[in-house]
Design a protein around this motif. Sequence first.
Motif, PDB file in Angstrom:
ATOM      1  N   PHE A 190       0.811  -1.219   0.000  1.00 17.67           N
ATOM      2  CA  PHE A 190       0.000   0.000   0.000  1.00 17.67           C
ATOM      3  C   PHE A 190       0.847   1.275   0.000  1.00 17.67           C
ATOM      4  N   GLN A 191       2.170   1.145   0.215  1.00 21.05           N
ATOM      5  CA  GLN A 191       3.050   2.319   0.205  1.00 21.05           C
ATOM      6  C   GLN A 191       3.809   2.485  -1.118  1.00 21.05           C
ATOM      7  N   LEU A 192       3.641   1.546  -2.050  1.00 19.13           N
ATOM      8  CA  LEU A 192       4.444   1.568  -3.273  1.00 19.13           C
ATOM      9  C   LEU A 192       4.171   2.790  -4.141  1.00 19.13           C
ATOM     10  N   VAL A 193       2.918   3.170  -4.284  1.00 15.87           N
ATOM     11  CA  VAL A 193       2.591   4.313  -5.145  1.00 15.87           C
ATOM     12  C   VAL A 193       3.255   5.577  -4.626  1.00 15.87           C
ATOM     13  N   GLU A 194       3.161   5.788  -3.325  1.00 18.25           N
ATOM     14  CA  GLU A 194       3.780   6.983  -2.721  1.00 18.25           C
ATOM     15  C   GLU A 194       5.296   6.968  -2.915  1.00 18.25           C
ATOM     16  N   LYS A 195       5.929   5.809  -2.757  1.00 24.52           N
ATOM     17  CA  LYS A 195       7.378   5.725  -2.864  1.00 24.52           C
ATOM     18  C   LYS A 195       7.862   5.896  -4.295  1.00 24.52           C
ATOM     19  N   ILE A 196       7.139   5.321  -5.262  1.00 21.09           N
ATOM     20  CA  ILE A 196       7.579   5.452  -6.657  1.00 21.09           C
ATOM     21  C   ILE A 196       7.464   6.904  -7.104  1.00 21.09           C
ATOM     22  N   LYS A 197       6.475   7.629  -6.582  1.00 17.67           N
ATOM     23  CA  LYS A 197       6.351   9.052  -6.906  1.00 17.67           C
ATOM     24  C   LYS A 197       7.531   9.830  -6.327  1.00 17.67           C
ATOM     25  N   ALA A 198       7.948   9.472  -5.140  1.00 12.31           N
ATOM     26  CA  ALA A 198       9.078  10.152  -4.509  1.00 12.31           C
ATOM     27  C   ALA A 198      10.389   9.874  -5.245  1.00 12.31           C
ATOM     28  N   LEU A 199      10.461   8.726  -5.932  1.00 13.18           N
ATOM     29  CA  LEU A 199      11.688   8.349  -6.642  1.00 13.18           C
ATOM     30  C   LEU A 199      11.770   8.900  -8.063  1.00 13.18           C
ATOM     31  N   LYS A 200      10.719   9.573  -8.511  1.00 16.91           N
ATOM     32  CA  LYS A 200      10.706  10.041  -9.901  1.00 16.91           C
ATOM     33  C   LYS A 200      11.909  10.923 -10.242  1.00 16.91           C
ATOM     34  N   PRO A 201      12.311  11.889  -9.413  1.00 17.40           N
ATOM     35  CA  PRO A 201      13.490  12.708  -9.759  1.00 17.40           C
ATOM     36  C   PRO A 201      14.766  11.874  -9.893  1.00 17.40           C
ATOM     37  N   ILE A 202      14.905  10.832  -9.063  1.00 15.48           N
ATOM     38  CA  ILE A 202      16.099   9.993  -9.130  1.00 15.48           C
ATOM     39  C   ILE A 202      16.101   9.156 -10.396  1.00 15.48           C
ATOM     40  N   LEU A 203      14.936   8.672 -10.815  1.00 20.57           N
ATOM     41  CA  LEU A 203      14.847   7.883 -12.044  1.00 20.57           C
ATOM     42  C   LEU A 203      15.312   8.692 -13.242  1.00 20.57           C
ATOM     43  N   ASN A 204      15.072   9.964 -13.201  1.00 22.92           N
ATOM     44  CA  ASN A 204      15.470  10.836 -14.316  1.00 22.92           C
ATOM     45  C   ASN A 204      16.993  10.854 -14.494  1.00 22.92           C
ATOM     46  N   ASP A 205      17.728  10.577 -13.430  1.00 19.59           N
ATOM     47  CA  ASP A 205      19.189  10.532 -13.520  1.00 19.59           C
ATOM     48  C   ASP A 205      19.666   9.288 -14.263  1.00 19.59           C
ATOM     49  N   TYR A 206      18.823   8.257 -14.324  1.00 26.61           N
ATOM     50  CA  TYR A 206      19.212   7.009 -14.971  1.00 26.61           C
ATOM     51  C   TYR A 206      18.711   6.920 -16.405  1.00 26.61           C
ATOM     52  N   ILE A 207      17.542   7.475 -16.671  1.00 24.71           N
ATOM     53  CA  ILE A 207      16.948   7.380 -18.004  1.00 24.71           C
ATOM     54  C   ILE A 207      16.547   8.773 -18.464  1.00 24.71           C
ATOM     55  N   VAL A 208      17.099   9.170 -19.582  1.00 22.03           N
ATOM     56  CA  VAL A 208      16.812  10.512 -20.095  1.00 22.03           C
ATOM     57  C   VAL A 208      15.319  10.658 -20.361  1.00 22.03           C
ATOM     58  N   SER A 209      14.758   9.729 -21.144  1.00 21.39           N
ATOM     59  CA  SER A 209      13.315   9.760 -21.408  1.00 21.39           C
ATOM     60  C   SER A 209      12.640   8.769 -20.464  1.00 21.39           C
ATOM     61  N   HIS A 210      12.528   9.170 -19.206  1.00 21.87           N
ATOM     62  CA  HIS A 210      12.111   8.228 -18.177  1.00 21.87           C
ATOM     63  C   HIS A 210      10.603   8.128 -18.007  1.00 21.87           C
ATOM     64  N   ASP A 211       9.829   9.026 -18.623  1.00 21.96           N
ATOM     65  CA  ASP A 211       8.390   9.059 -18.370  1.00 21.96           C
ATOM     66  C   ASP A 211       7.700   7.744 -18.719  1.00 21.96           C
ATOM     67  N   LEU A 212       8.098   7.116 -19.843  1.00 20.86           N
ATOM     68  CA  LEU A 212       7.466   5.863 -20.256  1.00 20.86           C
ATOM     69  C   LEU A 212       7.630   4.795 -19.176  1.00 20.86           C
ATOM     70  N   VAL A 213       8.855   4.634 -18.696  1.00 17.31           N
ATOM     71  CA  VAL A 213       9.133   3.638 -17.671  1.00 17.31           C
ATOM     72  C   VAL A 213       8.418   4.001 -16.371  1.00 17.31           C
TER      73      VAL A 213
END
Length: 349
Positions: A190-213
Amino acid sequence: MALSRSDTILKYIVEYFIKHAEPVGSQTLIDEYHLPYSSATIRNEMVALEKSELIEKTHTSSGRAPSAQGYRYYCEHLRDKSVDEDLKFSLQNILAAKIQSIEEVLKSSCEILSQMTSLVSVVMGPDEKEERLANIQLVPIGPNTITAVFVTDKGYVENKTFLLEKGIDASEIVSCVTLLNDRLKGTPIFQLVEKIKALKPILNDYIVSHDLVYQALLETFVRFASDRLSLYGREELFKNPEFKNDAEKLQRMFHLLNDSTLIKEVEGNLKGDSSIPVVKIGDVSGNPDVSAITAKVKLGSEGETSITLLGPTRMDYDKALSALEYLTEKLNEYFAKFDDKGGKDGGDA
């Protein structure tokens, strides 16, 4: 123990109505079941059964039909408790397979259960508050296609397949998943959605076009966190004359089946303290034409789930109860083998 005359007549009234979906009179009972009683004797017994509110007279004929109280009495005292041999054979084949996930065993078992009873079977997913993410795995499908597989500590599996846009390197996806496993493993569902949203800025450091993933993962976690259930045998409903010949009743039934909140409410109200099925005759979520039978299944060290049968109030309670009792008994025995002492690994059995 031999049944009394009153119980014998009630048993046959219930079974005739289950079989033919129409009220029955005294002479029909004599002809159908070769009863050694006169028509007048049976009518007198019917009057007594009606006064006891075990049967009722319908508006469409002079015959009698079981009441909800009559069905309940039948379930508790009059049914034969015989298990269909085809069900036994089919279930034995399912449980004989060497390598299966919990989901595969439950899915195959419930499909057989629905086929044998002409009812809808429902398996509730684990409680999201008691379930955690175990890991995320990547499976290459093609040059530009990847499936992400998400597994929980209760053996639940979800997947999401997506196409890689040009310019996205597969190694970037691998790095992204490694990060997510490091950051999210062990997180309550039940906490996964909140955590994945918090990780969005970090994901951008790994994938330039990260929105799809990011969107693919977010959608999957939303499904994870929602009330999960699996339904089998919807098509079996059409074999029941109540729904085959009455569009309004069929519409109400489908409304129930399409509302996970209602089904979860039914399952929650019926779940008992053991694997012995609990029966609700009529008035399921305000629907007078639907009955439900629910039993718990212990998944060894993986907790428990429940299986619910849904169908018309005129369902064959003897067949349904006997089948569900047998199924839960065998599933409990099967999953017990993979308890802590059995060395069960992940979601496979």
